[in-house]
Design a protein around this motif. Sequence first.
Motif, PDB file in Angstrom:
ATOM      1  N   HIS A 188       0.872  -1.176   0.000  1.00 50.64           N
ATOM      2  CA  HIS A 188       0.000   0.000   0.000  1.00 50.64           C
ATOM      3  C   HIS A 188       0.907   1.223   0.000  1.00 50.64           C
ATOM      4  CE1 HIS A 188      -2.525   2.949   2.559  1.00 50.64           C
ATOM      5  NE2 HIS A 188      -2.860   3.086   1.301  1.00 50.64           N
ATOM      6  N   TRP A 189       0.797   2.029  -1.047  1.00 56.53           N
ATOM      7  CA  TRP A 189       1.665   3.181  -1.183  1.00 56.53           C
ATOM      8  C   TRP A 189       0.843   4.461  -1.332  1.00 56.53           C
ATOM      9  CZ3 TRP A 189       4.563   0.070  -5.431  1.00 56.53           C
ATOM     10  CH2 TRP A 189       5.501  -0.778  -4.824  1.00 56.53           C
ATOM     11  N   ILE A 190       1.350   5.558  -0.770  1.00 59.04           N
ATOM     12  CA  ILE A 190       0.727   6.878  -0.885  1.00 59.04           C
ATOM     13  C   ILE A 190       1.735   7.821  -1.532  1.00 59.04           C
ATOM     14  CG2 ILE A 190      -0.295   8.814   0.367  1.00 59.04           C
ATOM     15  CD1 ILE A 190      -1.057   6.833   2.578  1.00 59.04           C
ATOM     16  N   GLU A 208      -5.296  13.806  -5.276  1.00 60.92           N
ATOM     17  CA  GLU A 208      -6.263  12.873  -5.857  1.00 60.92           C
ATOM     18  C   GLU A 208      -7.271  13.666  -6.687  1.00 60.92           C
ATOM     19  OE1 GLU A 208      -7.715  10.408  -7.458  1.00 60.92           O
ATOM     20  OE2 GLU A 208      -6.746   9.188  -5.895  1.00 60.92           O
ATOM     21  N   GLU A 260      -3.407   7.198  -3.609  1.00 56.41           N
ATOM     22  CA  GLU A 260      -3.033   5.943  -2.945  1.00 56.41           C
ATOM     23  C   GLU A 260      -3.159   4.788  -3.927  1.00 56.41           C
ATOM     24  OE1 GLU A 260      -4.554   5.171   1.129  1.00 56.41           O
ATOM     25  OE2 GLU A 260      -5.717   7.000   0.820  1.00 56.41           O
ATOM     26  N   PHE A 280      -8.593  -0.724   0.673  1.00 61.62           N
ATOM     27  CA  PHE A 280      -7.344  -0.334   1.316  1.00 61.62           C
ATOM     28  C   PHE A 280      -7.216  -1.029   2.672  1.00 61.62           C
ATOM     29  CE2 PHE A 280      -7.969   3.274  -1.630  1.00 61.62           C
ATOM     30  CZ  PHE A 280      -6.746   3.192  -2.287  1.00 61.62           C
TER      31      PHE A 280
END
Length: 487
Positions: free
Chosen positions: A131-133, A139, A150, A258
């Motif tokens: 999980h990457w931001i 957004e 994300e 998520f």
Amino acid sequence: MRPLEIMLVITNLLVLAALTVPLPGRTGRVRRAAPPLALLVMAAQLLVEGQRWQMVPAYALSAIFFVAWLVRTVAPARAARRGRIGRLGAILGVGLGVLGLMVSTAVPLLVPVFSLPRPTGPYDVGTVTYHWIDPDRGEIFTADPNDRRELMVQVWYPAKANSPGKRAPYVSDSEALVPLARLMKLPSFTFSHLEHVTTNAILSAPMADGAPTFPVLLFSHGRSGFRQHNTRQVEELASHGYIIATIDHPYAAAGVVFPDGRLVTIDNRLLPPWPRKVAAGADPAFQAGILPYLAQDALFTLNQLGAVNKADPQGILTGRLDLDRAAMFGASMGGLVTAEACRLEPRLRACLVLDVFFPADVVRSGLRQPTMWISRDAETMRLEGWDPEEVDLTQATAQAVYEKLPADGYLVRIPGMFHANISDAALYSPLFSSIGVTGPIDGRRAQEIIAEYSLAFFDRHVKGQPGALLDGPPQQYPEVIFETRRS
């Protein structure tokens, strides 16, 4: 069907026989024991394998048989007094029981917990999810200016042989596919059984020792798709020594779950007529920016993989990714994203586009990388029902990009292949072939052709290996219409 599912159907058959066929003497004990046994088998199946909606007819049949047995047991004298109505009721009961058995067998066979083909390469396959931001990108699909982009990215890789561990599910959370079912006007639970499908990949398996590093491929899914819908192709590539990062594109995927449980569903602004046209009342600037924005997901993923290669927080991929040998492929909308990402990013050394037209910016500027386009001929597209404008756009843009390539180019057309064949859809139901979802071609044959050409393309242009399939007319695939140009 899974083992305990098969056992439940067989037990229901035995119960029907025990309730309807006269059993003299001691064999009458079978009549008394069989219905409770069916409930026990059903309970075991639910506990061990888990419920799925396709088995509801079998569950209901077990319950009905148990109730019928209970009535006979509690009031045997009343059950024994039969006149004409009683005999007609018994005949009707037998008929309904047989019909119930047929339905409870057919439904799970037609919508199965399918098995993915075993990959043919020398490596086993492992997988891990990140999980990457992206702190540098807002957004665009939400109104909150503080929202950051994300991603959920699943990485598939060559694994050490016979690694212990659990096989990864095809879909870890079927809630992500509820929006897809609704888009197709199907019940929300339609794809819930995909949680029970297991892949060939071992969760968090140690990496293989066959090479110090492995080349990297990125994969982009189709509109309203999900990152796993080309798992058969992805596992095949991983088994031949590639690390593949499959990207979930939030708001373009059917749904993305998520780690905190949030479900992000597809944005209606990405539904047709986008990307060919601007929808009535839509913001042209916003719609024009969607494709470059999704392409940035790929470039961000490439950067994140660089960080993982330096220090993988999961302790698996550190130092094992060869990012100097990176390429990308995508299906349908993912092919558009792939072409746009390859236009923007010189680190991507090869570009594979599956069954879609090329974006206008790519047609204008061309691509610098070796490029392969796998699709079908115009006649097959028309047979599937595509409108003439879509057919002409797809064929013409592919030809235009191909003719301008400064690098090697390949056009692979598979007559008789429908759009569903570029994903795992042919595996979802044996019914798909008979009702025309996968076209005149055998669905598994189409998948094999796509997998073989994809492997040959990446072997030649990422690994620098021969890729003999690309050198001439495909003798093992005579149905393929193949064009190539060499730089």
